[in-house]
Scaffold this motif. Structure first.
Motif, mmCIF file in Angstrom:
data_model
loop_
_atom_site.group_PDB
_atom_site.id
_atom_site.type_symbol
_atom_site.label_atom_id
_atom_site.label_comp_id
_atom_site.label_asym_id
_atom_site.label_seq_id
_atom_site.Cartn_x
_atom_site.Cartn_y
_atom_site.Cartn_z
ATOM 1 N N ARG A 65 0.845 -1.189 0.000
ATOM 2 C CA ARG A 65 0.000 0.000 0.000
ATOM 3 C C ARG A 65 0.878 1.235 0.000
ATOM 4 O O ARG A 65 2.082 1.165 0.296
ATOM 5 N N GLY A 66 0.281 2.350 -0.302
ATOM 6 C CA GLY A 66 0.997 3.614 -0.285
ATOM 7 C C GLY A 66 0.007 4.752 -0.378
ATOM 8 O O GLY A 66 -1.150 4.553 -0.742
ATOM 9 N N THR A 67 0.460 5.942 -0.040
ATOM 10 C CA THR A 67 -0.369 7.137 -0.131
ATOM 11 C C THR A 67 0.402 8.193 -0.890
ATOM 12 O O THR A 67 1.595 8.395 -0.646
ATOM 13 N N VAL A 68 -0.262 8.842 -1.836
ATOM 14 C CA VAL A 68 0.350 9.932 -2.596
ATOM 15 C C VAL A 68 -0.505 11.176 -2.429
ATOM 16 O O VAL A 68 -1.711 11.096 -2.214
ATOM 17 N N ARG A 69 0.157 12.313 -2.507
ATOM 18 C CA ARG A 69 -0.522 13.602 -2.356
ATOM 19 C C ARG A 69 -0.304 14.427 -3.612
ATOM 20 O O ARG A 69 0.733 14.281 -4.259
#
Length: 85
Positions: free
Chosen positions: A70-74
């Motif tokens: 998983r990962g989060t990008v902005r």
């Protein structure tokens, strides 16, 4: 030699909910090539969506119900924020 592929259940989330835009749910199955950057396509997909919606987007990949990565990008971010689980 051809690299192996693997199919994952994938989704994009905003504020903890699966993203739905124009009636399209951003959840499905994705075939990825195995290797050190195998989840990079999901991160790029999430990055494009984050830029479009102007909010952080979290991507997830799971295999047979178990989290795989998983990962989060902005929006505006240029980092590799992914984690294999």
């Amino acid at each position: 030699m051809r690299r192996k592929t693997h199919e994952y259940d994938t989704e994009l989330r905003v504020d903890g909910q699966v993203l739905v835009l124009d009636g399209i749910s951003y959840r499905g199955r994705t075939v990825l090539r195995e290797g050190p950057d195998q989840f990079a396509p999901l991160e790029r997909w999430a990055k494009g969506v984050a830029e479009a919606v102007g909010e952080p987007v979290t991507w997830r990949a799971s295999d047979r119900g178990e989290p795989a990565a998983r990962g989060t990008v902005r929006p505006g971010e240029v980092s590799q924020n992914r984690r294999a689980l």
